[in-house]
Design a protein around this motif. Structure first.
Motif, PDB file in Angstrom:
ATOM      1  N   GLY A  10       0.811  -1.208   0.000  1.00 14.02           N
ATOM      2  CA  GLY A  10       0.000   0.000   0.000  1.00 14.02           C
ATOM      3  C   GLY A  10       0.843   1.256   0.000  1.00 14.02           C
ATOM      4  O   GLY A  10       2.028   1.243  -0.353  1.00 14.02           O
ATOM      5  N   GLN A  11       0.222   2.340   0.415  1.00 14.86           N
ATOM      6  CA  GLN A  11       0.865   3.653   0.403  1.00 14.86           C
ATOM      7  C   GLN A  11       2.149   3.624   1.226  1.00 14.86           C
ATOM      8  O   GLN A  11       2.189   3.089   2.322  1.00 14.86           O
ATOM      9  CB  GLN A  11      -0.105   4.686   0.973  1.00 14.86           C
ATOM     10  CG  GLN A  11       0.308   6.120   0.726  1.00 14.86           C
ATOM     11  CD  GLN A  11      -0.831   7.085   0.999  1.00 14.86           C
ATOM     12  OE1 GLN A  11      -1.982   6.665   1.136  1.00 14.86           O
ATOM     13  NE2 GLN A  11      -0.536   8.353   1.069  1.00 14.86           N
ATOM     14  N   GLY A  12       3.190   4.215   0.671  1.00 15.09           N
ATOM     15  CA  GLY A  12       4.512   4.191   1.284  1.00 15.09           C
ATOM     16  C   GLY A  12       5.497   3.376   0.470  1.00 15.09           C
ATOM     17  O   GLY A  12       6.712   3.547   0.588  1.00 15.09           O
ATOM     18  N   SER A  13       4.982   2.477  -0.377  1.00 18.96           N
ATOM     19  CA  SER A  13       5.853   1.656  -1.230  1.00 18.96           C
ATOM     20  C   SER A  13       6.113   2.290  -2.589  1.00 18.96           C
ATOM     21  O   SER A  13       6.944   1.793  -3.355  1.00 18.96           O
ATOM     22  CB  SER A  13       5.224   0.272  -1.438  1.00 18.96           C
ATOM     23  OG  SER A  13       5.184  -0.455  -0.241  1.00 18.96           O
ATOM     24  N   ARG A  58      -3.733  11.578  -2.959  1.00 19.59           N
ATOM     25  CA  ARG A  58      -4.665  11.569  -4.094  1.00 19.59           C
ATOM     26  C   ARG A  58      -4.077  10.876  -5.316  1.00 19.59           C
ATOM     27  O   ARG A  58      -4.817  10.323  -6.144  1.00 19.59           O
ATOM     28  CB  ARG A  58      -5.038  13.005  -4.472  1.00 19.59           C
ATOM     29  CG  ARG A  58      -5.988  13.687  -3.510  1.00 19.59           C
ATOM     30  CD  ARG A  58      -6.229  15.112  -3.910  1.00 19.59           C
ATOM     31  NE  ARG A  58      -7.125  15.781  -2.982  1.00 19.59           N
ATOM     32  CZ  ARG A  58      -8.408  16.037  -3.210  1.00 19.59           C
ATOM     33  NH1 ARG A  58      -8.943  15.678  -4.371  1.00 19.59           N
ATOM     34  NH2 ARG A  58      -9.150  16.646  -2.316  1.00 19.59           N
ATOM     35  N   TYR A  59      -2.772  10.939  -5.462  1.00 19.02           N
ATOM     36  CA  TYR A  59      -2.094  10.350  -6.615  1.00 19.02           C
ATOM     37  C   TYR A  59      -1.444   9.008  -6.268  1.00 19.02           C
ATOM     38  O   TYR A  59      -1.387   8.103  -7.102  1.00 19.02           O
ATOM     39  CB  TYR A  59      -1.042  11.317  -7.154  1.00 19.02           C
ATOM     40  CG  TYR A  59      -1.628  12.605  -7.672  1.00 19.02           C
ATOM     41  CD1 TYR A  59      -2.089  12.707  -8.985  1.00 19.02           C
ATOM     42  CD2 TYR A  59      -1.759  13.730  -6.855  1.00 19.02           C
ATOM     43  CE1 TYR A  59      -2.655  13.880  -9.468  1.00 19.02           C
ATOM     44  CE2 TYR A  59      -2.316  14.909  -7.325  1.00 19.02           C
ATOM     45  CZ  TYR A  59      -2.770  14.977  -8.629  1.00 19.02           C
ATOM     46  OH  TYR A  59      -3.336  16.131  -9.101  1.00 19.02           O
ATOM     47  N   THR A  60      -0.971   8.886  -5.027  1.00 20.55           N
ATOM     48  CA  THR A  60      -0.273   7.662  -4.625  1.00 20.55           C
ATOM     49  C   THR A  60      -1.178   6.440  -4.743  1.00 20.55           C
ATOM     50  O   THR A  60      -0.807   5.426  -5.359  1.00 20.55           O
ATOM     51  CB  THR A  60       0.200   7.765  -3.167  1.00 20.55           C
ATOM     52  OG1 THR A  60       0.932   8.966  -2.984  1.00 20.55           O
ATOM     53  CG2 THR A  60       1.083   6.579  -2.808  1.00 20.55           C
ATOM     54  N   GLN A  61      -2.352   6.519  -4.136  1.00 15.04           N
ATOM     55  CA  GLN A  61      -3.204   5.339  -4.052  1.00 15.04           C
ATOM     56  C   GLN A  61      -3.694   4.862  -5.423  1.00 15.04           C
ATOM     57  O   GLN A  61      -3.579   3.666  -5.737  1.00 15.04           O
ATOM     58  CB  GLN A  61      -4.365   5.604  -3.089  1.00 15.04           C
ATOM     59  CG  GLN A  61      -3.903   5.796  -1.648  1.00 15.04           C
ATOM     60  CD  GLN A  61      -5.048   5.872  -0.654  1.00 15.04           C
ATOM     61  OE1 GLN A  61      -6.203   5.560  -0.974  1.00 15.04           O
ATOM     62  NE2 GLN A  61      -4.744   6.272   0.568  1.00 15.04           N
ATOM     63  N   PRO A  62      -4.233   5.754  -6.274  1.00 14.45           N
ATOM     64  CA  PRO A  62      -4.624   5.274  -7.603  1.00 14.45           C
ATOM     65  C   PRO A  62      -3.441   4.740  -8.416  1.00 14.45           C
ATOM     66  O   PRO A  62      -3.589   3.751  -9.150  1.00 14.45           O
ATOM     67  CB  PRO A  62      -5.229   6.510  -8.263  1.00 14.45           C
ATOM     68  CG  PRO A  62      -5.696   7.358  -7.124  1.00 14.45           C
ATOM     69  CD  PRO A  62      -4.671   7.151  -6.050  1.00 14.45           C
ATOM     70  N   SER A  63      -2.277   5.366  -8.301  1.00 15.95           N
ATOM     71  CA  SER A  63      -1.107   4.910  -9.063  1.00 15.95           C
ATOM     72  C   SER A  63      -0.719   3.499  -8.661  1.00 15.95           C
ATOM     73  O   SER A  63      -0.455   2.634  -9.517  1.00 15.95           O
ATOM     74  CB  SER A  63       0.074   5.866  -8.850  1.00 15.95           C
ATOM     75  OG  SER A  63      -0.207   7.138  -9.383  1.00 15.95           O
ATOM     76  N   LEU A  64      -0.685   3.237  -7.368  1.00 10.65           N
ATOM     77  CA  LEU A  64      -0.352   1.892  -6.902  1.00 10.65           C
ATOM     78  C   LEU A  64      -1.405   0.883  -7.351  1.00 10.65           C
ATOM     79  O   LEU A  64      -1.058  -0.216  -7.803  1.00 10.65           O
ATOM     80  CB  LEU A  64      -0.242   1.885  -5.375  1.00 10.65           C
ATOM     81  CG  LEU A  64       1.006   2.542  -4.791  1.00 10.65           C
ATOM     82  CD1 LEU A  64       0.858   2.723  -3.284  1.00 10.65           C
ATOM     83  CD2 LEU A  64       2.258   1.729  -5.100  1.00 10.65           C
ATOM     84  N   TYR A  65      -2.670   1.250  -7.248  1.00 10.31           N
ATOM     85  CA  TYR A  65      -3.736   0.329  -7.660  1.00 10.31           C
ATOM     86  C   TYR A  65      -3.599  -0.035  -9.135  1.00 10.31           C
ATOM     87  O   TYR A  65      -3.697  -1.213  -9.511  1.00 10.31           O
ATOM     88  CB  TYR A  65      -5.108   0.951  -7.392  1.00 10.31           C
ATOM     89  CG  TYR A  65      -6.253   0.114  -7.921  1.00 10.31           C
ATOM     90  CD1 TYR A  65      -6.769  -0.946  -7.184  1.00 10.31           C
ATOM     91  CD2 TYR A  65      -6.797   0.358  -9.192  1.00 10.31           C
ATOM     92  CE1 TYR A  65      -7.806  -1.721  -7.681  1.00 10.31           C
ATOM     93  CE2 TYR A  65      -7.826  -0.418  -9.689  1.00 10.31           C
ATOM     94  CZ  TYR A  65      -8.328  -1.455  -8.935  1.00 10.31           C
ATOM     95  OH  TYR A  65      -9.343  -2.238  -9.447  1.00 10.31           O
ATOM     96  N   VAL A  66      -3.376   0.960  -9.982  1.00 10.95           N
ATOM     97  CA  VAL A  66      -3.294   0.715 -11.428  1.00 10.95           C
ATOM     98  C   VAL A  66      -2.105  -0.178 -11.754  1.00 10.95           C
ATOM     99  O   VAL A  66      -2.227  -1.182 -12.479  1.00 10.95           O
ATOM    100  CB  VAL A  66      -3.214   2.041 -12.203  1.00 10.95           C
ATOM    101  CG1 VAL A  66      -2.874   1.796 -13.673  1.00 10.95           C
ATOM    102  CG2 VAL A  66      -4.521   2.809 -12.075  1.00 10.95           C
ATOM    103  N   ILE A  67      -0.942   0.141 -11.225  1.00 13.90           N
ATOM    104  CA  ILE A  67       0.266  -0.624 -11.551  1.00 13.90           C
ATOM    105  C   ILE A  67       0.187  -2.046 -11.008  1.00 13.90           C
ATOM    106  O   ILE A  67       0.522  -3.020 -11.710  1.00 13.90           O
ATOM    107  CB  ILE A  67       1.507   0.115 -11.027  1.00 13.90           C
ATOM    108  CG1 ILE A  67       1.748   1.376 -11.872  1.00 13.90           C
ATOM    109  CG2 ILE A  67       2.747  -0.785 -11.051  1.00 13.90           C
ATOM    110  CD1 ILE A  67       2.735   2.345 -11.288  1.00 13.90           C
ATOM    111  N   GLU A  68      -0.274  -2.190  -9.794  1.00  8.59           N
ATOM    112  CA  GLU A  68      -0.375  -3.534  -9.224  1.00  8.59           C
ATOM    113  C   GLU A  68      -1.426  -4.372  -9.953  1.00  8.59           C
ATOM    114  O   GLU A  68      -1.242  -5.583 -10.148  1.00  8.59           O
ATOM    115  CB  GLU A  68      -0.673  -3.441  -7.727  1.00  8.59           C
ATOM    116  CG  GLU A  68       0.497  -2.870  -6.932  1.00  8.59           C
ATOM    117  CD  GLU A  68       0.195  -2.651  -5.461  1.00  8.59           C
ATOM    118  OE1 GLU A  68      -0.731  -3.306  -4.927  1.00  8.59           O
ATOM    119  OE2 GLU A  68       0.880  -1.828  -4.824  1.00  8.59           O
ATOM    120  N   SER A  69      -2.513  -3.738 -10.383  1.00  7.48           N
ATOM    121  CA  SER A  69      -3.545  -4.474 -11.137  1.00  7.48           C
ATOM    122  C   SER A  69      -3.007  -4.935 -12.489  1.00  7.48           C
ATOM    123  O   SER A  69      -3.323  -6.044 -12.945  1.00  7.48           O
ATOM    124  CB  SER A  69      -4.775  -3.593 -11.328  1.00  7.48           C
ATOM    125  OG  SER A  69      -5.385  -3.294 -10.096  1.00  7.48           O
TER     126      SER A  69
END
Length: 295
Positions: A10-13, A58-69
């Motif tokens: 999650g956030q922080g990585s 606002r940018y961290t969480q969607p970015s991680l979700y998209v890349i991990e998906s």
């Protein structure tokens, strides 16, 4: 075949440059384009060029979700499938996507709104504690108002969340090797997020969840389940509830898991799992080179 868990950070990585190598794959590029339509901004542009934005919730969480998906999709294309999935905080949304609970677009819409609501939080803060006596810590928290354990990551690492005064009081009462204030906008995973959680719940309520195709270990209830109603209720309580990652790690060998693959940037979760359960091997998939070597 080795029983495997996929775990999602999650956030922080997040790290500048993450996901950029995936642009060479047509299916990944198409997913980045779909995400831009939903978000109104480009994950790739942020990840390539804007470290300040990438650190913003606002940018961290969607970015991680998209890349991990995208990495989940690419692992599937190689015929790989986990026996169980789990994600740390934001990572739970990717776990639910990987388990077939909702589609990519639904997950991203949820993450987008979650990130916006959490970014608006302005009360309290969070501090990571490393090297402490757990009984002493739990006693100090029980004796202090407006502070909770937000992330129970391992026997030697937790994050506490609450008011500045509450956090300072807890740190003053215990012996701790390091206390590191986190750069976040509010007291995530605590009762102080109740307003954000209520607003998010209104968005979540009408959304259909499907029974998971793969058992999921949720943050707030680390017992494997495929039941859509349970998974939805657990996600609904996640913004205010604690991330019980230490318990998730301890569940893995009990479930016969022999290997954990961290799908996403960084090696935080793999390290936490390895320190908690030495018998489990860990691997990472954060880009194309890792995809070629995993099996």
């Amino acid at each position: 075949m080795m029983k495997t868990a996929w775990v999602f950070p999650g956030q922080g990585s997040q790290v500048l440059g993450m996901g950029v190598d995936l642009l060479t794959i047509d299916s990944a590029k198409a997913t980045f384009d779909r995400a831009s339509v939903i978000l109104g901004w480009s994950v790739l542009d942020v990840c390539q060029n804007d470290e300040v934005k990438l650190a913003n919730t606002r940018y961290t969480q969607p970015s991680l979700y998209v890349i991990e998906s995208i990495l989940v999709d690419l692992l599937r294309q190689r015929g790989l499938k986990p026996d169980i999935v789990a994600g740390h905080s934001l990572g739970e949304y990717v776990a639910l996507y990987a388990a077939g609970v909702f589609d990519f677009e639904t997950g991203l819409e949820l993450v987008k709104r979650r990130a916006e609501l959490m970014d608006l939080a302005s009360q309290g803060g969070m501090t990571a504690l490393l090297g402490f006596d757990r009984e002493q810590l739990e006693a100090a928290i029980a004796d202090t108002e407006d502070v909770v354990i937000a992330n129970d990551n391992s026997t030697a690492q937790v994050v506490i969340s609450g008011t500045a005064a509450g956090i300072a009081a807890v740190v003053a009462k215990i012996k701790v090797k390091r206390a590191i204030p986190l750069n976040v906008s509010g007291a995530f995973h605590s009762p102080m997020m109740a307003t954000a959680a209520a607003e998010f719940g209104k968005l979540l309520a009408p959304i259909d969840f499907h029974d998971a195709k793969i058992p999921v270990l949720s943050n707030v209830a680390p017992i494997p389940t495929t039941d859509a109603r349970k998974l939805k209720a657990q996600l609904d309580s996640q913004i205010t509830g604690a991330v019980r990652w230490r318990e998730i790690s301890l569940q893995l060998p009990e479930l016969g898991i022999e290997r954990a693959i961290e799908v996403g940037p960084g090696k935080v979760l793999g390290g936490l799992i390895k320190r908690t359960c030495e018998s489990i091997s860990v691997a990472q998939v954060s880009g194309i080179s890792d995809l070629e070597s995993i099996g």
